[in-house]
Design an enzyme around this catalytic site. Structure first.
Site, PDB file in Angstrom:
ATOM      1  N   CYS A   1      -0.507  14.624  -0.670  1.00 57.17           N
ATOM      2  CA  CYS A   1      -1.075  15.935  -0.376  1.00 57.17           C
ATOM      3  C   CYS A   1      -0.989  16.152   1.137  1.00 57.17           C
ATOM      4  CB  CYS A   1      -2.524  16.117  -0.794  1.00 57.17           C
ATOM      5  SG  CYS A   1      -2.776  16.033  -2.546  1.00 57.17           S
TER       6      CYS A   1
ATOM      7  N   ARG B   1       4.949  15.106   1.321  1.00 56.00           N
ATOM      8  CA  ARG B   1       3.744  14.394   0.869  1.00 56.00           C
ATOM      9  C   ARG B   1       3.340  14.783  -0.543  1.00 56.00           C
ATOM     10  NH1 ARG B   1       0.945  12.238   5.310  1.00 56.00           N
ATOM     11  NH2 ARG B   1      -0.960  12.141   4.098  1.00 56.00           N
TER      12      ARG B   1
ATOM     13  N   TRP C   1      -0.060  16.795  -4.368  1.00 54.08           N
ATOM     14  CA  TRP C   1       0.475  15.777  -5.257  1.00 54.08           C
ATOM     15  C   TRP C   1      -0.673  15.498  -6.216  1.00 54.08           C
ATOM     16  CZ3 TRP C   1      -0.589  10.802  -6.930  1.00 54.08           C
ATOM     17  CH2 TRP C   1       0.461  10.125  -7.560  1.00 54.08           C
TER      18      TRP C   1
ATOM     19  N   ASN D   1      -7.385  16.133   0.629  1.00 51.28           N
ATOM     20  CA  ASN D   1      -6.417  15.073   0.328  1.00 51.28           C
ATOM     21  C   ASN D   1      -7.232  13.816   0.081  1.00 51.28           C
ATOM     22  OD1 ASN D   1      -4.311  13.191   0.368  1.00 51.28           O
ATOM     23  ND2 ASN D   1      -4.136  13.201   2.590  1.00 51.28           N
ATOM     24  N   GLY D   2      -7.007  13.159  -1.070  1.00 55.32           N
ATOM     25  CA  GLY D   2      -7.774  11.947  -1.370  1.00 55.32           C
ATOM     26  C   GLY D   2      -8.312  12.011  -2.791  1.00 55.32           C
TER      27      GLY D   2
ATOM     28  N   GLU E   1      16.102  -3.451  -3.386  1.00 54.71           N
ATOM     29  CA  GLU E   1      16.029  -2.187  -2.650  1.00 54.71           C
ATOM     30  C   GLU E   1      17.115  -1.214  -3.142  1.00 54.71           C
ATOM     31  OE1 GLU E   1      13.979  -0.682  -0.992  1.00 54.71           O
ATOM     32  OE2 GLU E   1      15.063   0.762   0.219  1.00 54.71           O
TER      33      GLU E   1
ATOM     34  N   LYS F   1      16.319   2.434  -4.744  1.00 54.44           N
ATOM     35  CA  LYS F   1      16.884   3.684  -4.214  1.00 54.44           C
ATOM     36  C   LYS F   1      17.483   4.500  -5.350  1.00 54.44           C
ATOM     37  CE  LYS F   1      15.407   4.010  -1.262  1.00 54.44           C
ATOM     38  NZ  LYS F   1      14.486   3.154  -0.683  1.00 54.44           N
TER      39      LYS F   1
ATOM     40  N   GLU G   1      14.721   5.889  -7.783  1.00 55.42           N
ATOM     41  CA  GLU G   1      13.869   6.903  -7.143  1.00 55.42           C
ATOM     42  C   GLU G   1      14.526   8.277  -7.115  1.00 55.42           C
ATOM     43  OE1 GLU G   1      11.230   5.227  -3.464  1.00 55.42           O
ATOM     44  OE2 GLU G   1      13.377   5.045  -3.214  1.00 55.42           O
TER      45      GLU G   1
ATOM     46  N   HIS H   1      19.354 -15.915 -17.452  1.00 55.89           N
ATOM     47  CA  HIS H   1      18.059 -16.079 -18.128  1.00 55.89           C
ATOM     48  C   HIS H   1      17.574 -14.764 -18.720  1.00 55.89           C
ATOM     49  CE1 HIS H   1      17.952 -20.099 -16.587  1.00 55.89           C
ATOM     50  NE2 HIS H   1      18.139 -19.646 -15.356  1.00 55.89           N
TER      51      HIS H   1
ATOM     52  N   LYS I   1       5.902  10.673  -0.297  1.00 53.34           N
ATOM     53  CA  LYS I   1       6.306   9.730   0.737  1.00 53.34           C
ATOM     54  C   LYS I   1       5.151   8.870   1.212  1.00 53.34           C
ATOM     55  CE  LYS I   1       9.306   8.860   4.360  1.00 53.34           C
ATOM     56  NZ  LYS I   1      10.026   7.863   3.570  1.00 53.34           N
TER      57      LYS I   1
HETATM   58  C1  G6P Z   1       5.964   5.447  -1.362  1.00 47.68           C
HETATM   59  C2  G6P Z   1       7.307   5.926  -0.839  1.00 47.68           C
HETATM   60  C3  G6P Z   1       8.223   4.733  -0.596  1.00 47.68           C
HETATM   61  C4  G6P Z   1       7.555   3.751   0.346  1.00 47.68           C
HETATM   62  C5  G6P Z   1       6.174   3.319  -0.160  1.00 47.68           C
HETATM   63  C6  G6P Z   1       5.402   2.556   0.897  1.00 47.68           C
HETATM   64  O1  G6P Z   1       6.120   4.912  -2.632  1.00 47.68           O
HETATM   65  O2  G6P Z   1       7.898   6.825  -1.766  1.00 47.68           O
HETATM   66  O3  G6P Z   1       9.439   5.176  -0.025  1.00 47.68           O
HETATM   67  O4  G6P Z   1       8.359   2.627   0.493  1.00 47.68           O
HETATM   68  O5  G6P Z   1       5.384   4.474  -0.485  1.00 47.68           O
HETATM   69  O6  G6P Z   1       5.160   3.414   1.976  1.00 47.68           O
HETATM   70  P1  G6P Z   1       4.837   2.941   3.445  1.00 47.68           P
HETATM   71  O7  G6P Z   1       4.642   4.215   4.206  1.00 47.68           O
HETATM   72  O8  G6P Z   1       3.575   2.133   3.355  1.00 47.68           O
HETATM   73  O9  G6P Z   1       5.983   2.145   3.927  1.00 47.68           O
END
Ligand code: G6P
Length: 610
Positions: free
Chosen positions: A2, A27, A73, A99-100, A483, A487, A490, A506, A605
């Site tokens: 948010c 956000r 969000w 927000n929260g 990772e 990616k 996501e 396994h 994010k």
């Molecule tokens: C969210 C984002 C990710 C990020 C993660 C941790 O899930 O979408 O891209 O890696 O949070 O965020 P931070 O700001 O703590 O690295």
């Protein structure tokens, strides 16, 4: 999670609020809304992205020089027009954005319903609005005093901003757990969840702390604690530049941020690699270096991509600095009674510096007496401020929801910490000279890897309709495989999993057939031959393989659909190069599938709720 904005001053609030919401849209983008004071309170809110709200406002404009805005969000209640913020007091006297999460909202709601209050939304936010309204009407307190009193009844997290039609020269904000920054202009003030909406108006900011209640008038502002004590604000200077938060001609922030990596890594290294002195200098750790060097163990806690960087950090710190490392999901860490002592160091990694679970891990670690270190990108973020010491990434703002340049900067910082800790202990002077030179050459080598962009784009159509993917690597490349898989899922919504290549037999090998693409990271390192055997095993089962290997290696050509070569460097620096083709592959596949790369569905994010 948010985004919230506020404005008070001589200008029209609406364009400033809409602009700010656009900057904060990463956000959350389930719905957006604004409220502006102009005699009465005028509210416009709409399900969907900020552009939907802008369309609504174009049809039905609102004027006024005091306003608040929100991009959501969803946590409590579906993403629709009714649950969108701002929420209003029943008597339409004031409006609030939040927000929260108000954790005791259900009990408070029951109590308010018994008192005759009616709710139009399913949100926890409306409960807080009605609670403030109830306190105000039963005590006859001013709005800011009623806010303070209501907040003492609340459990959970909040960043809130309120305006009232009764006082067009008053903006109230409070924070507990969700970030809020005040921007100070000439006779005007701006509020936002992070610095990006502020930077085009002012560089003077105050970061609100938990428990702060802020009242702003055009003539000045005041910060008090919840028990009404006046606090002395610290004014900081923002270092961010406007162009850093714009797309600068790229189609997406994600592509811009992938392409920026030579520069972001260079900025991260700047002033920290001392080639002439053959050493690493990390100013942010100098006060705690003795304690860090004496530590018995390092626990790394993080989420998402930052957790993957932490896994690379485990390999780096154990092999270069010879210290035992454990890597934890920050979300699990504090709920399993972690055994920590004063001899432990808890290192948290967070791009935003605001992730709720990671922040909670910091607080838990501090309570248990461990030294806490923060590796953050966002300067002045809560985690950066609450940890005992730390190292900033200096990667510049990252806007694309899928993290790219932050990952490589995090790995760069972890590499520097490992080298600094090994300096004069596990690493000889001759080794240090080689390592530092190799590290200094990384930005140039990243530029080389980025030249693969067109080839990777050309390969993407082959995987456009894939429904599953496997990513495999060993050693330093196991976290890179995780990772790469993250990616892809996501941003393209293709199911993907990362595995250590040797684990394939396994379980995952059962999945391999001609419809299962496999991305294999296979450099010529100490375990290369074993990885080649894994490639053979996949090929024998008709799997389609894309390999990432080091330059000059053509062993894999006959076994793979496509082989991408990256320049060679020392093993522990290879993740900084091998991850880049994976970022580009996920980007191009997602674009072909028509996905919203910068704002993937359901994600945000900065995850400021647990
Ligand atoms: C969210 C984002 C990710 C990020 C993660 C941790 O899930 O979408 O891209 O890696 O949070 O965020 P931070 O700001 O703590 O690295």
């Amino acid at each position: 999670m948010c985004g919230i904005v506020g404005y008070i001053g001589p200008r029209e609030a609406t364009p400033i609020l809409l602009n700010g919401l656009q900057r904060l849209e990463y956000r959350g983008y389930d719905s957006a809304g604004i409220a502006v004071v102009n005699g009465a309170l005028h509210v416009r809110k709409k399900k969907g992205k900020v552009k939907e709200l802008a369309r609504l406002i174009a049809e039905s404009p609102v004027a006024g020089q005091l306003g608040i805005g929100h991009t959501r969000w969803a946590t409590h209640g579906a993403p629709d027009d009714v649950n969108a913020h701002p929420h209003m007091a029943g008597n339409l006297q004031f409006a609030m954005v939040h927000n929260g999460i108000i954790e005791n909202y259900a009990a408070l709601r029951e109590k308010l319903i018994r008192k005759g209050y009616q709710f139009t939304s399913q949100t926890d936010t409306e409960v807080l609005v009605k609670l403030i309204e109830d306190v105000k009407s039963t005590t006859q307190l001013s709005l800011d005093a009623a806010v303070m009193q209501a907040l003492t009844q609340v459990e959970g997290t909040y960043g809130i901003v309120l305006i009232s039609h009764e006082d067009p020269d008053l903006l109230i904000a409070a924070r507990n757990g969700s970030p809020l920054i005040l921007g100070i202009g000439q006779g005007e003030y701006f509020l936002a969840s992070d610095a990006s909406p502020l930077v085009e108006y002012t560089k003077q900011v105050v970061y609100l702390n938990d428990g702060d209640v802020l009242t702003v008038r055009r003539s000045g502002f005041e910060i008090k604690s919840l028990d009404n004590q006046l606090l002395k604000p610290e004014v900081h200077e923002l270092e961010m530049e406007l162009e850093a938060i714009e797309k600068s001609g790229y189609d997406h922030f994600m592509l811009k941020e992938i392409m920026e990596q030579p520069e972001s890594i260079r900025n991260c290294l700047r002033g920290r690699i001392r080639l002439e002195e053959n050493m690493i200098q990390l100013g942010g750790l100098s006060d705690v270096m003795d304690r860090l060097l004496a530590a018995k163990r390092i626990v790394i806690a993080a989420c998402g991509t930052s957790w993957h960087a932490g896994l690379v950090g485990e390999y780096l710190l154990e092999s270069l600095a010879g210290i035992p490392v454990e890597v934890e999901y920050a979300s699990e860490f504090r709920y399993r009674n972690p055994i920590l002592s004063k001899d432990d160091v808890v290192m948290v990694i967070s791009q935003s510096g605001e992730t709720a679970d990671t922040l909670a891990a910091v607080r838990e670690a501090k309570n248990r007496g461990a030294l806490t270190l923060g590796i953050c990108n966002a300067v002045g973020s809560t985690i950066a401020r609450e940890t005992d010491a730390g190292v900033y990434l200096h990667a510049g703002p990252e806007i694309g929801v899928a993290s790219t340049k932050a990952f490589t900067a995090q790995v760069t910082v972890l590499t520097m910490i490992a080298l600094r800790m090994g300096q004069g202990r596990t690493i000889t002077a001759a080794e240090m000279t080689t390592y530092l030179q190799e590290l200094a050459d990384i930005p140039e080598k990243v530029s080389e890897v980025l030249k693969l962009n067109n080839d990777i784009k050309a390969l993407a159509p082959m995987y456009r309709y894939a429904s599953n993917f496997l990513y495999m690597g060993r050693g330093y490349h196991f976290p890179v495989a995780l990772e790469g898989a993250l990616k892809l899922k996501e941003i393209s919504y293709i199911h993907a999993e990362g595995y250590p290549a040797a684990e394939m037999k396994h379980g995952p090998i059962a999945l391999i057939d001609e419809f299962m693409p496999v991305v294999m990271i296979a450099n010529r390192d100490a375990i290369y031959d074993k990885v080649v055997s894994n490639v053979e095993e996949i090929r024998a089962r008709k799997g389609s393989i894309v390999a990432i290997t080091d330059e000059g290696n053509h062993d894999l050509d006959r076994l793979c659909e496509k082989v991408f070569h990256v320049p060679h460097t020392v093993d522990f620096l290879m993740p900084l190069l091998t991850v880049i083709p994976l970022q580009l592959l996920s980007y191009h596949v997602a674009v072909l599938r028509g996905c919203n790369v910068d704002q993937p569905r359901n994600l945000a994010k900065s995850v400021t709720v647990e």
